[in-house]
Design a protein around this motif. Sequence first.
Motif, PDB file in Angstrom:
ATOM      1  N   ILE A 151     -13.363  12.086  -4.325  1.00 14.26           N
ATOM      2  CA  ILE A 151     -13.957  10.883  -3.726  1.00 14.26           C
ATOM      3  C   ILE A 151     -12.871   9.995  -3.128  1.00 14.26           C
ATOM      4  N   ILE A 152     -11.751   9.820  -3.823  1.00 18.04           N
ATOM      5  CA  ILE A 152     -10.732   8.924  -3.277  1.00 18.04           C
ATOM      6  C   ILE A 152     -10.097   9.510  -2.021  1.00 18.04           C
ATOM      7  N   ARG A 153     -10.033  10.815  -1.922  1.00 16.20           N
ATOM      8  CA  ARG A 153      -9.508  11.407  -0.680  1.00 16.20           C
ATOM      9  C   ARG A 153     -10.464  11.180   0.485  1.00 16.20           C
ATOM     10  N   PRO A 166      -6.708   0.025   7.848  1.00 17.41           N
ATOM     11  CA  PRO A 166      -5.643   1.023   8.022  1.00 17.41           C
ATOM     12  C   PRO A 166      -4.882   1.264   6.719  1.00 17.41           C
ATOM     13  N   GLY A 167      -4.310   2.433   6.643  1.00 18.76           N
ATOM     14  CA  GLY A 167      -3.532   2.798   5.466  1.00 18.76           C
ATOM     15  C   GLY A 167      -3.858   4.209   5.041  1.00 18.76           C
ATOM     16  N   ASP A 168      -2.847   5.047   4.922  1.00 23.97           N
ATOM     17  CA  ASP A 168      -3.026   6.435   4.511  1.00 23.97           C
ATOM     18  C   ASP A 168      -2.263   6.649   3.216  1.00 23.97           C
ATOM     19  N   TYR A 169      -3.011   6.894   2.140  1.00 25.45           N
ATOM     20  CA  TYR A 169      -2.402   7.041   0.821  1.00 25.45           C
ATOM     21  C   TYR A 169      -2.230   8.510   0.423  1.00 25.45           C
ATOM     22  N   ALA A 170      -2.549   9.407   1.352  1.00 23.21           N
ATOM     23  CA  ALA A 170      -2.321  10.835   1.123  1.00 23.21           C
ATOM     24  C   ALA A 170      -1.859  11.485   2.425  1.00 23.21           C
ATOM     25  N   PRO A 171      -0.736  11.019   2.991  1.00 23.75           N
ATOM     26  CA  PRO A 171      -0.259  11.571   4.257  1.00 23.75           C
ATOM     27  C   PRO A 171       0.077  13.051   4.125  1.00 23.75           C
ATOM     28  N   ALA A 172      -0.226  13.801   5.181  1.00 22.37           N
ATOM     29  CA  ALA A 172      -0.064  15.260   5.142  1.00 22.37           C
ATOM     30  C   ALA A 172       1.344  15.672   4.758  1.00 22.37           C
ATOM     31  N   LEU A 174       3.369  14.377   2.785  1.00 24.86           N
ATOM     32  CA  LEU A 174       3.679  14.159   1.367  1.00 24.86           C
ATOM     33  C   LEU A 174       2.718  14.877   0.424  1.00 24.86           C
ATOM     34  N   LEU A 175       1.694  15.538   0.967  1.00 25.16           N
ATOM     35  CA  LEU A 175       0.665  16.126   0.106  1.00 25.16           C
ATOM     36  C   LEU A 175       1.207  17.105  -0.932  1.00 25.16           C
ATOM     37  N   PRO A 176       2.133  17.995  -0.591  1.00 25.92           N
ATOM     38  CA  PRO A 176       2.644  18.891  -1.645  1.00 25.92           C
ATOM     39  C   PRO A 176       3.262  18.132  -2.818  1.00 25.92           C
ATOM     40  N   ARG A 177       4.006  17.082  -2.532  1.00 27.89           N
ATOM     41  CA  ARG A 177       4.623  16.296  -3.603  1.00 27.89           C
ATOM     42  C   ARG A 177       3.568  15.476  -4.354  1.00 27.89           C
ATOM     43  N   ILE A 178       2.602  14.935  -3.615  1.00 28.62           N
ATOM     44  CA  ILE A 178       1.523  14.178  -4.255  1.00 28.62           C
ATOM     45  C   ILE A 178       0.726  15.078  -5.189  1.00 28.62           C
ATOM     46  N   ASP A 179       0.361  16.265  -4.706  1.00 27.92           N
ATOM     47  CA  ASP A 179      -0.433  17.176  -5.527  1.00 27.92           C
ATOM     48  C   ASP A 179       0.323  17.615  -6.775  1.00 27.92           C
ATOM     49  N   LEU A 229       6.070   6.907  -7.058  1.00 31.21           N
ATOM     50  CA  LEU A 229       6.162   8.225  -7.676  1.00 31.21           C
ATOM     51  C   LEU A 229       6.704   9.305  -6.754  1.00 31.21           C
ATOM     52  N   VAL A 230       6.426   9.215  -5.450  1.00 31.91           N
ATOM     53  CA  VAL A 230       6.938  10.240  -4.543  1.00 31.91           C
ATOM     54  C   VAL A 230       7.886   9.658  -3.503  1.00 31.91           C
ATOM     55  N   GLY A 231       8.455   8.494  -3.783  1.00 29.16           N
ATOM     56  CA  GLY A 231       9.427   7.917  -2.872  1.00 29.16           C
ATOM     57  C   GLY A 231       9.240   6.430  -2.672  1.00 29.16           C
ATOM     58  N   ASP A 232       9.415   5.962  -1.432  1.00 30.61           N
ATOM     59  CA  ASP A 232       9.354   4.524  -1.158  1.00 30.61           C
ATOM     60  C   ASP A 232       8.013   4.087  -0.585  1.00 30.61           C
ATOM     61  N   GLN A 233       7.019   4.966  -0.601  1.00 27.94           N
ATOM     62  CA  GLN A 233       5.690   4.661  -0.074  1.00 27.94           C
ATOM     63  C   GLN A 233       4.653   4.796  -1.174  1.00 27.94           C
ATOM     64  N   VAL A 234       3.796   3.791  -1.345  1.00 26.79           N
ATOM     65  CA  VAL A 234       2.727   3.889  -2.335  1.00 26.79           C
ATOM     66  C   VAL A 234       1.711   4.916  -1.860  1.00 26.79           C
ATOM     67  N   THR A 235       1.315   5.807  -2.760  1.00 26.83           N
ATOM     68  CA  THR A 235       0.392   6.878  -2.412  1.00 26.83           C
ATOM     69  C   THR A 235      -0.707   7.000  -3.456  1.00 26.83           C
ATOM     70  N   GLU A 236      -1.592   7.925  -3.171  1.00 24.96           N
ATOM     71  CA  GLU A 236      -2.670   8.258  -4.098  1.00 24.96           C
ATOM     72  C   GLU A 236      -2.143   8.529  -5.506  1.00 24.96           C
ATOM     73  N   ALA A 237      -0.990   9.168  -5.609  1.00 26.03           N
ATOM     74  CA  ALA A 237      -0.437   9.494  -6.924  1.00 26.03           C
ATOM     75  C   ALA A 237      -0.206   8.239  -7.758  1.00 26.03           C
ATOM     76  N   ASP A 238       0.230   7.165  -7.138  1.00 25.84           N
ATOM     77  CA  ASP A 238       0.461   5.909  -7.859  1.00 25.84           C
ATOM     78  C   ASP A 238      -0.840   5.323  -8.374  1.00 25.84           C
ATOM     79  N   TRP A 239      -1.875   5.347  -7.541  1.00 28.66           N
ATOM     80  CA  TRP A 239      -3.145   4.751  -7.962  1.00 28.66           C
ATOM     81  C   TRP A 239      -3.811   5.585  -9.045  1.00 28.66           C
ATOM     82  N   ARG A 240      -3.622   6.887  -9.012  1.00 28.89           N
ATOM     83  CA  ARG A 240      -4.189   7.732 -10.076  1.00 28.89           C
ATOM     84  C   ARG A 240      -3.496   7.457 -11.412  1.00 28.89           C
ATOM     85  N   LEU A 241      -2.192   7.225 -11.391  1.00 30.67           N
ATOM     86  CA  LEU A 241      -1.486   6.862 -12.629  1.00 30.67           C
ATOM     87  C   LEU A 241      -1.856   5.456 -13.068  1.00 30.67           C
ATOM     88  N   PHE A 242      -1.976   4.534 -12.124  1.00 28.08           N
ATOM     89  CA  PHE A 242      -2.199   3.129 -12.443  1.00 28.08           C
ATOM     90  C   PHE A 242      -3.411   2.921 -13.333  1.00 28.08           C
TER      91      PHE A 242
END
Length: 325
Positions: A151-153, A166-172, A174-179, A229-242
């Motif tokens: 759902i979040i994707r 605007p805002g992409d929290y799962a940029p292509a 970074l997806l391998p690192r996010i996953d 979690l995957v660098g200097d950009q907030v991503t889906e991975a951060d919100w899932r941990l949060f």
Amino acid sequence: MGLLVDGVWHDTWYDTKSTGGRFVRSDAQFRNWITPDGAPGPSGEGGFKAERGRYHLYVSLACPWANRTLIFRALKGLEDHIGVSVVNPYMGKNGWTFEPAPGVVADPVANAQFLYEVYLRAQPGYSGRVTVPVLWDLERNVIVNNESAEIIRMLNSAFDQVGARPGDYAPAALLPRIDAMNARVYDAVNNGVYKAGFATEQSVYENEVAGVFACLDELDALLARQRYLVGDQVTEADWRLFTTLIRFDAVYHGHFKCNLRRLVDYEHLWDYTRELYQFPGVADTVNFDHIKQHYYRSHHSINPNGIVPSGPVLDLNAPVDRGRT
């Protein structure tokens, strides 16, 4: 936490005897995707086009999985696109209900009294757990999806052409690192606290709680070196941990016996959690009253008297400087 069997509700808790004292989470069953043009997504069937006012979310403010979807709804500015119903924080013999209480938002579709009625509206012979979040299609009167990770994707990208913020929290890129990060955090932390808290054998508990804190130690060390979690950009991975971290000291530390350390004892994780909490719109998705009411009152096998603790007192709004610009 009951379940439906062939469309009939059963007040049945998780069977940990058959799994050697281990808590095993069942998979979500509704796996369709909303897409910009209604084309099929990675799973399920097509026909779910991103349109303003067509979809509705059923959530619990207590649930970390549902909290993910509310955060993305806020981050992407989808409040006017997707409506929300909120269940009562107490989950008793009828599972999630819409019994009136502060913060509860009734079901506008068919005035359901119980969340399992929403599932039966979509699939009259449904068998399985009745969980939140649920993403409902008001046009077709079916459940689109009840897997929060998916759902979040959808919320992240499907509505961009119809006015989402605007805002992409799962940029292509970074997806391998996010996953990879999501997989590690899900097993050890998001679901890890449940595996520790719902364990019914001492050795199982000790193994699971050790895994939780081994991962938290790793993450704290990682955040000493980089902002997210995957660098200097907030991503889906951060919100899932949060959504797990924000509940940690309030419920998981005490109620689930994840008490080797508190979150506030982690210098970098604690600052990181407060920074994410202070993102515009995020604090409004966090309701500590619902969180504590649910966990401490609903899990009778862990807290039979249902006493809800007064604390902890957490200063989440104190200024934090982690290089944010």
